[in-house]
Design a protein around this motif. Structure first.
Motif, mmCIF file in Angstrom:
data_model
loop_
_atom_site.group_PDB
_atom_site.id
_atom_site.type_symbol
_atom_site.label_atom_id
_atom_site.label_comp_id
_atom_site.label_asym_id
_atom_site.label_seq_id
_atom_site.Cartn_x
_atom_site.Cartn_y
_atom_site.Cartn_z
ATOM 1 N N GLY A 92 7.076 108.671 13.078
ATOM 2 C CA GLY A 92 7.240 108.797 11.640
ATOM 3 C C GLY A 92 6.084 108.074 10.969
ATOM 4 O O GLY A 92 6.030 106.836 10.994
ATOM 5 N N GLU A 93 5.138 108.833 10.438
ATOM 6 C CA GLU A 93 3.946 108.217 9.846
ATOM 7 C C GLU A 93 4.192 107.977 8.359
ATOM 8 O O GLU A 93 4.211 108.899 7.549
ATOM 9 N N PHE A 94 4.405 106.708 8.030
ATOM 10 C CA PHE A 94 4.687 106.254 6.668
ATOM 11 C C PHE A 94 3.337 106.119 5.978
ATOM 12 O O PHE A 94 2.711 105.064 5.997
ATOM 13 N N HIS A 95 2.909 107.220 5.355
ATOM 14 C CA HIS A 95 1.509 107.398 4.983
ATOM 15 C C HIS A 95 1.310 107.134 3.498
ATOM 16 O O HIS A 95 1.764 107.908 2.658
ATOM 17 N N THR A 128 6.740 113.401 12.202
ATOM 18 C CA THR A 128 7.459 113.498 10.938
ATOM 19 C C THR A 128 6.602 112.769 9.919
ATOM 20 O O THR A 128 6.444 111.547 9.989
ATOM 21 N N HIS A 129 6.019 113.539 9.017
ATOM 22 C CA HIS A 129 5.087 112.973 8.044
ATOM 23 C C HIS A 129 5.871 112.497 6.832
ATOM 24 O O HIS A 129 6.719 113.229 6.295
ATOM 25 N N LEU A 130 5.576 111.274 6.403
ATOM 26 C CA LEU A 130 6.323 110.632 5.330
ATOM 27 C C LEU A 130 5.359 110.177 4.238
ATOM 28 O O LEU A 130 4.999 108.994 4.163
ATOM 29 N N PRO A 131 4.896 111.092 3.386
ATOM 30 C CA PRO A 131 4.034 110.682 2.277
ATOM 31 C C PRO A 131 4.764 109.676 1.386
ATOM 32 O O PRO A 131 5.950 109.831 1.084
ATOM 33 N N VAL A 132 4.043 108.667 0.969
ATOM 34 C CA VAL A 132 4.650 107.543 0.256
ATOM 35 C C VAL A 132 4.451 107.684 -1.248
ATOM 36 O O VAL A 132 3.353 107.980 -1.717
ATOM 37 N N ILE A 145 10.406 112.106 2.705
ATOM 38 C CA ILE A 145 9.881 111.359 1.565
ATOM 39 C C ILE A 145 9.987 109.868 1.844
ATOM 40 O O ILE A 145 10.839 109.431 2.612
ATOM 41 N N ALA A 146 9.098 109.124 1.198
ATOM 42 C CA ALA A 146 9.047 107.685 1.451
ATOM 43 C C ALA A 146 8.736 106.937 0.160
ATOM 44 O O ALA A 146 7.580 106.549 -0.075
ATOM 45 N N PRO A 147 9.743 106.752 -0.715
ATOM 46 C CA PRO A 147 9.529 105.789 -1.794
ATOM 47 C C PRO A 147 9.214 104.447 -1.146
ATOM 48 O O PRO A 147 10.000 103.941 -0.348
ATOM 49 N N PRO A 174 14.312 113.606 5.776
ATOM 50 C CA PRO A 174 14.469 112.153 5.833
ATOM 51 C C PRO A 174 14.016 111.454 4.555
ATOM 52 O O PRO A 174 13.119 111.925 3.852
ATOM 53 N N VAL A 175 14.645 110.311 4.290
ATOM 54 C CA VAL A 175 14.251 109.421 3.198
ATOM 55 C C VAL A 175 14.031 108.037 3.805
ATOM 56 O O VAL A 175 14.984 107.422 4.294
ATOM 57 N N HIS A 176 12.792 107.551 3.792
ATOM 58 C CA HIS A 176 12.477 106.239 4.352
ATOM 59 C C HIS A 176 12.031 105.312 3.229
ATOM 60 O O HIS A 176 11.295 105.728 2.329
ATOM 61 N N ILE A 177 12.426 104.054 3.313
ATOM 62 C CA ILE A 177 12.046 103.071 2.304
ATOM 63 C C ILE A 177 11.955 101.691 2.947
ATOM 64 O O ILE A 177 12.796 101.317 3.766
ATOM 65 N N HIS A 178 10.902 100.933 2.599
ATOM 66 C CA HIS A 178 10.851 99.510 2.959
ATOM 67 C C HIS A 178 11.922 98.779 2.145
ATOM 68 O O HIS A 178 12.003 98.962 0.925
ATOM 69 N N ILE A 179 12.656 97.896 2.787
ATOM 70 C CA ILE A 179 13.701 97.189 2.034
ATOM 71 C C ILE A 179 13.941 95.810 2.638
ATOM 72 O O ILE A 179 14.002 95.657 3.862
ATOM 73 N N ALA A 180 14.030 94.808 1.779
ATOM 74 C CA ALA A 180 14.474 93.461 2.157
ATOM 75 C C ALA A 180 13.698 92.886 3.338
ATOM 76 O O ALA A 180 14.264 92.218 4.193
ATOM 77 N N GLU A 181 12.381 93.108 3.343
ATOM 78 C CA GLU A 181 11.572 92.594 4.443
ATOM 79 C C GLU A 181 11.288 91.110 4.297
ATOM 80 O O GLU A 181 11.312 90.368 5.277
ATOM 81 N N GLN A 182 11.010 90.675 3.072
ATOM 82 C CA GLN A 182 10.580 89.309 2.817
ATOM 83 C C GLN A 182 11.526 88.618 1.833
ATOM 84 O O GLN A 182 12.092 89.250 0.940
ATOM 85 N N VAL A 183 11.682 87.297 1.990
ATOM 86 C CA VAL A 183 12.550 86.534 1.087
ATOM 87 C C VAL A 183 12.072 86.667 -0.355
ATOM 88 O O VAL A 183 12.879 86.854 -1.275
#
Length: 451
Positions: A115-118, A151-155, A201-203, A225-234
């Motif tokens: 999954g390329e989060f591009h 699986t291409h995930l344009p951001v 998609i990748a918000p 698919p819907v991919h999102i960065h979430i809660a990685e850092q304090v």
């Protein structure tokens, strides 16, 4: 094409003397108790290959460049500053060559798909290319050359922070308004490189989009698919809570229809209540343990998530180290170090390695909308063979092999790998390695010439 395996993992059970017949990239038939026939490809142990559910391919070129401490400060945020400066030098040719190497290494390490989060879409400074999908097409070219399932995930990346600050510096290469982003999606959809390729998609994160933009994009993309960065850092959790009145995962649970389309990348900093609710939603936890350790992110709440039947997969994220077994090893070891216990991620009883491997195989396939993750008729032939004769594995019974692979084995045990039936790794080497490595070295010499 037919593969004969002395041992194979079928679902959660081991079987001996298996013939797997592959037609048009999918498994057509699985014969048990068989004998090898002429022209069968013979392997010792056959497994469903893992999906790498989260990659930023271009960051492979940065591996080893950010391990120097800056006096008085060192964190994810200083690493990000270095990454932005690196971005200023990347050309389309660089991106294609780097992605090809990363994809090759993923396949040699046991990943059949990615999954390329591009999120690099534009030229330095934000100027558009003549083709809005220029850099996505470079990812497609790398996928086609290596044969990896993509699986291409344009951001979607619109803002410089949760307060909707304007983009600046390196972020200018990422930025799109919602209408521009939807056009990019369609351009990518029309150019996918291989028959089994998919798009999602990748918000990027709650920092880089808004509630309004997120809803609009979701309204226009009702499948995939819907991919999102979430809660990685304090700091991210604190910033989102201050701006939106809720913690990141809490906000998503209350404001988005979380279901099995979603993959929440990292989800590192969650309360127990958030963890259980996320598990029950059907979403995949997209875990990147090596990168999370490298960046000092924290430890995922796996001891609560897995007993709640949470689905997970693993990704290589920054690609500082590409190894399917090592991602699983780091995932379990981080839990052990935190809890001062062993075998943490087996909810009841059983093999830790098999629990992790089978869970990641199925969860990763779900995250990439890819019918894979097990050896069964109708599934994509995403398959990997490992060397049972290696000293690390030769004394182990079938039901111990995945423990040996995850916790004891070095890299280099992959003998063969198929991505949707494409036999891309043979004898431990990718079949186009000799073409990809010189192109990568040339790109790196050019990229670093003025550093």
């Amino acid at each position: 094409m037919t593969i004969f395996a002395e041992s194979a993992l079928l679902g959660s059970e081991w079987a001996r003397n298996i013939r797997v017949i592959v037609e048009d990239g999918r498994i057509a038939q699985v014969e048990q108790g068989a004998q090898p026939k002429d022209h069968d490809i013979q392997v010792s142990v056959l497994l469903p290959a893992l999906a790498n559910l989260h990659s930023h391919a271009f960051q492979r070129a940065m591996a080893g460049m950010t391990e120097t401490r800056v006096e008085g400060r060192e964190s994810f945020w200083t690493w990000r500053d270095l990454m932005y400066r690196f971005l200023d030098r990347l050309t389309p040719d660089h991106i294609q060559s780097i992605a090809a190497l990363a994809f090759l290494e993923m396949q040699e390490a046991g990943f059949a798909s990615v999954g390329e989060f591009h999120y690099v879409h534009h030229q330095p400074g934000g100027q558009r290319y003549d083709s809005e999908s220029e850099l996505s097409q470079r990812i497609f070219a790398a996928a086609e050359q290596t044969g990896i399932g993509l699986t291409h995930l344009p951001v979607l990346y619109t803002y410089g922070g949760v307060e909707q600050q304007p983009l600046e510096g390196g972020q200018l290469r990422f930025g799109n308004r919602v209408d521009e982003y939807l056009n990019l999606l369609e351009a990518c959809r029309d150019r996918l490189p291989l028959p089994d390729s998919a798009i999602g998609i990748a918000p990027h994160s709650l920092r880089a989009t808004s509630a309004h933009d997120l809803r609009e994009v979701l309204d226009h993309t009702t499948d995939g698919p819907v991919h999102i960065h979430i809660a990685e850092q304090v700091k991210e959790v604190q910033d989102v809570q201050n701006a939106l009145g809720a913690r990141p995962v809490e906000w998503l649970l209350n404001n988005a229809d979380l279901n099995d389309r979603w993959c929440l990348i990292h989800a590192t900093h969650m309360t127990d209540a958030e963890t259980i609710a996320m598990a029950r939603s059907g979403a995949v936890a997209g875990l990147c343990p090596i990168t999370e350790a490298n960046l000092g992110d924290g430890i995922f709440n796996g001891a609560t998530y897995l007993p709640a039947q949470g689905t997970f997969g693993v990704g290589t994220d920054s690609n500082i180290r590409i190894s399917a077994p090592e991602e699983l090893r780091m995932l379990e070891y981080s839990q052990r170090l935190r809890d001062k216990a062993r075998a943490v991620l087996v909810p009841e009883a059983g093999s830790v390695g098999q629990t992790l491997y089978c869970g990641a195989a199925l969860g990763g396939a779900q995250a990439l909308a890819r019918k894979a993750g097990q050896i069964a008729p109708g599934y994509l032939a995403d398959l990997v063979a490992i060397d049972r004769t290696h000293p690390t594995l030769c004394a182990l019974k079938d039901d111990q092999v995945l423990d040996g692979l995850c916790f004891a084995a070095p890299n280099g045990l992959v003998t063969d790998l198929w991505s949707a039936g494409r036999h891309m790794v043979r004898g431990g080497r990718h079949i186009v390695r000799d073409a990809i490595l010189p192109a990568y070295r040339t790109a790196m010499r050019d990229l670093l010439q003025n550093v």
